[in-house]
Design an enzyme around this catalytic site. Structure first.
Site, PDB file in Angstrom:
ATOM      1  CB  SER A   1      -4.153  30.026   0.069  1.00 20.86           C
ATOM      2  OG  SER A   1      -4.833  29.956   1.434  1.00 20.86           O
ATOM      3  CE  LYS A   4      -5.636  33.598  -4.151  1.00 20.64           C
ATOM      4  NZ  LYS A   4      -5.449  32.704  -3.086  1.00 20.64           N
ATOM      5  CB  SER A  39      -7.858  31.017  -0.851  1.00 20.25           C
ATOM      6  OG  SER A  39      -6.154  31.603  -0.728  1.00 20.25           O
TER       7      SER A  39
END
Lengths: 484, 95
Positions: A175, A76, A151
C-alpha cells in the site's frame, strides 16, 4: 516552491527565501485549486497548519528545529490525530475525532513538520486502487481516468501533483509501494517493527507498517528518519537504534550484489514493464553493481497466503467496531445483536465485509487447519526463500506492479484480479522485510516503478541505492501535465 | 469449494454483519472465487514446516506492573454514540 525537494525547502527556510507560513499557504492554495480533480484529501486542516507553521517560523527564527521544521506534509487518514477526524476511509469512522495522537503523528509534530491534512485511502487500507474509500476514489494525476493505486493512493497522488512535498503511508501488502509506482513517486516501507504502529488504525497487525512517500529517496530518508524508532507502546516495535539514513545516501555502489528473482519476470508481467526493470538494472550496473540471478520458488503462493493471513487478522482487529464506544451506530436498534449487525453492516463497505467474512471463515472451527495453519506454514516457506536469497545478494530488485495504473472501475468488480495487483509486493510484508518503489520509466505516458527489497533493517542501503540511481536518472523529477 | 447463500448467512452471523438478502448471492460468488484462489495453497508441501505467526523473532517485552494509564473517561465518552451518567448505553440485554 512545490517543485523543490523537502531538502531544498528546508534550506530555503533557513536562508530566509520564504517562511513556513508562506510555504504552507502555497500548498494549501494548491490543494484548494487542484484537489477537486484528484480527491486526494479527506480533511484539510488549514487553520491548524497555519498555526503550526507560525510556531515553526518562531523555532527557525530562534535557530532551533531540525530538518523537517516548517516543512508541510500530508498525513494518511489512518494515523490518529488528536482533535482531528481520523476516518480510515470508512463510514464507520466518519465522525471519529481521535482523542490522541499516533506515535508517528507525535514524532512529526515534535520535529516541527506542518500537517496540511489527512489523505484519502482505501477503506481500512483494504484495496489496491483507492476505489473502496467511503469518500470516493482518488484519481491519478497522470491520467485522471485512472487509479492512483492503493491503499495510500491519496498520499501518492498528493505528492505526485505537488500538493504536498512529503506524505505518510502504510503498507500491509504493497500500500505504499504500489501507489508510489503508479503515481511516479518514491515510497519506502521499512522493516516490520521499525515505525511504531501505536495509533495507526490496525488492519493486519503482523503485516502493517508505516512508511514514507516523497518525490525522491533523499526526501523519503528525511521523513523516515523522523518517523522511525523504538516505541514502548507498540509491543512489536523493534528495540534497536535507527541508522543515519541521510549519511548513508551517497555511499558508492561498487560491488553491490543485486538479485533478480526469476519468478518476478514470468508470465503476467507486461513486457514493457520488464524492459523498465531491465533498464534500471543497467543503470545500477553502470554504477558498479553486479547482477545475480536468484530464485524465490514460493513467491507465487504469496498472494493466496496473504488472503488468508490478512483477512484472518482483519476479522479479529475489526471486531472492535461494535457501535457502542465510538464510530458509526445504526438507527433504533431493536436489541444488542441488531445493534452490532446493522452498525457493522451499514458502517463497513463491501470489500471490508468480504475480508471480514473470509477471515471469519478461515478461523472458524473445522477450517482453521486447512486455511489459517496452512497459510502460516507457507508464510514460513516464503520467509526462508528470502533468507536464502540474502545469503548471496545485498538486495533484491524487480517490478513494483505488473502493469502501470489501470482505469477506474476496471478491476473493482473482480476481487481476485484486484488482489493480483500486489503480486510483487505482498511477499515482502509476509517476510517483514523493507521494500521501496522508485520511479524508473514510463509506459504509454504512465509512470512505472522498480522495487528494491532489502534485508532486515537495511533501510539505509535501500535509500542509498535509490538515491544513487536518482542521481543518474531523472524519472523522479517528472511532473504530470496540469499540475506543474 | 463454493459457498452457498446459507453459508454466507452463517458466516455473516458469526462476524456480526448484516448483509441485505439481495446482496447475499453476490457475496457467495465473490467469497467462493476468493476461496478457490487461496486453495492453491493446498499444493504446497508443508510437511513438518513450523507455522509462522510473526515475521521477526522477538520475545514479548515485559514492563513493571505499574499503573500507567490515567482516567480519561470523559474524553473517550465524548466520542461515543450514546452515554448516560458515565455509562455506555446499549439496548436492554436482560429483561
Amino acid at each position: 516552491m512545490h517543485d523543490l525537494s523537502a531538502a531544498e525547502l528546508a534550506a530555503g527556510l533557513r536562508k530566509g527565501d520564504f517562511t513556513s507560513q508562506e510555504l504552507t499557504r502555497h500548498f494549501l492554495d494548491r490543494i484548494g485549486r487542484l484537489d477537486e480533480r484528484l480527491n486526494s484529501f479527506i480533511t484539510v486542516t488549514a487553520d491548524q497548519a497555519l498555526a503550526e507553521a507560525a510556531a515553526a517560523d518562531r523555532r527557525l527564527a530562534a535557530g532551533e528545529g531540525g530538518p523537517l521544521t516548517g516543512i508541510p506534509y500530508a498525513h494518511k487518514d489512518i494515523f490518529c490525530t488528536d482533535g482531528v477526524r481520523t476516518s480510515c476511509g470508512s463510514r464507520m469512522l466518519d465522525d471519529f475525532i481521535a482523542p490522541y495522537d499516533a506515535t508517528v503523528t507525535e514524532r512529526l509534530r515534535a520535529a516541527g513538520a506542518v500537517m496540511l491534512g489527512k489523505t484519502n485511502m482505501d477503506e481500512f487500507a483494504m484495496g489496491s486502487s483507492n476505489e473502496t474509500s467511503y469518500y470516493g476514489p482518488v484519481r491519478n494525476p497522470w491520467d485522471t481516468d485512472r487509479v492512483p493505486g492503493g491503499s495510500s493512493g491519496g498520499s501518492a497522488a498528493a505528492v505526485a501533483a505537488g500538493l504536498a512535498p512529503l506524505a505518510t503511508g502504510t503498507d500491509t501488502g504493497g500500500s505504499i509501494r504500489q501507489p508510489a509506482a503508479l503515481c511516479g513517486i518514491t515510497g519506502i516501507k521499512p522493516t516490520y517493527g521499525r515505525v511504531s504502529r501505536w495509533g495507526m488504525i490496525a488492519f493486519a497487525s503482523s503485516l502493517d507498517q508505516g512508511g514514507a512517500m516523497a518525490r525522491s529517496a533523499e526526501d523519503c530518508a528525511l521523513l523516515l528518519q523522523a518517523m522511525a524508532g523504538f516505541d514502548p507502546r507498540d509491543s512489536t516495535s523493534a528495540e534497536r537504534p535507527v541508522d543515519d539514513y541521510l549519511a548513508a545516501l551517497a555511499r558508492p555502489l561498487e560491488g553491490l550484489r543485486v538479485g533478480l528473482p526469476r519468478e518476478y519476470f514470468g508470465e503476467g508481467l507486461d513486457p514493457r514493464m520488464a524492459g523498465v526493470v531491465e533498464a534500471a538494472v543497467g543503470v545500477l550496473e553502470g554504477l558498479g553493481a553486479q547482477r545475480v540471478e536468484i530464485s524465490l520458488p514460493n513467491m507465487e503462493l504469496s498472494v493466496p497466503t496473504y488472503y488468508i493471513v490478512a483477512p484472518a487478522e482483519c476479522s479479529s482487529n475489526l471486531s472492535r467496531y461494535d457501535g457502542v464506544r465510538f464510530g458509526y451506530r445504526c438507527q433504533d436498534p431493536v436489541d444488542l445483536e441488531d445493534l452490532y449487525k446493522r452498525s457493522r453492516g451499514e458502517g463497513f463497505g463491501a470489500e471490508v465485509k468480504r475480508r471480514i467474512m473470509i477471515g471469519t471463515y478461515a478461523l472458524s472451527a473445522g477450517y482453521y487447519d486447512a486455511y489459517y495453519l496452512k497459510a502460516q506454514q507457507v508464510r514460513q516457506l516464503i520467509v526462508e526463500d528470502f533468507r536464502r536469497a540474502f545469503e548471496s545478494v545485498d538486495l533484491v530488485l524487480g517490478p513494483t506492479s505488473p502493469t502501470p495504473a489501470f482505469r477506474l472501475g476496471e478491476k473493482v468488480d473482480d476481487p481476485v484480479t484486484m488482489y493480483l495487483s500486489d503480486i510483487y509486493t505482498i511477499g515482502v510484508n509476509l517476510a517483514g522485510l523493507p521494500g521501496m518503489s522508485v520511479p524508473a520509466g514510463f509506459i504509454d505516458g504512465l509512470p512505472a516503478g522498480v522495487q528494491l527489497i532489502g534485508n532486515y533493517f537495511d533501510e539505509a542501503r535501500l535509500l542509498n541505492v535509490a538515491h544513487r540511481y536518482q542521481q543518474a536518472t531523472d524519472w523522479h523529477r517528472r511532473t504530470p501535465e496540469g499540475f506543474a | 469449494m463454493g459457498l452457498k447463500p446459507s453459508d454466507v448467512e452463517g458466516i455473516a452471523h458469526l462476524a456480526r454483519l448484516r448483509i441485505a438478502p439481495e446482496d447475499v448471492p453476490r457475496y457467495a460468488q465473490d467469497l467462493s472465487s476468493i476461496l478457490a484462489f487461496v486453495e492453491r495453497l493446498e499444493a504446497a508441501d508443508t510437511e513438518g514446516v513450523t507455522p509462522l505467526a510473526h515475521p521477526l523473532d522477538m520475545a514479548q517485552r515485559l514492563r513493571p506492573d505499574e499503573v500507567t494509564e490515567t482516567d480519561q473517561r470523559e474524553r473517550f465518552q465524548a466520542i461515543a454514540p450514546r452515554v448516560e451518567q458515565g455509562l455506555y448505553l446499549v439496548p436492554k440485554v436482560i429483561e
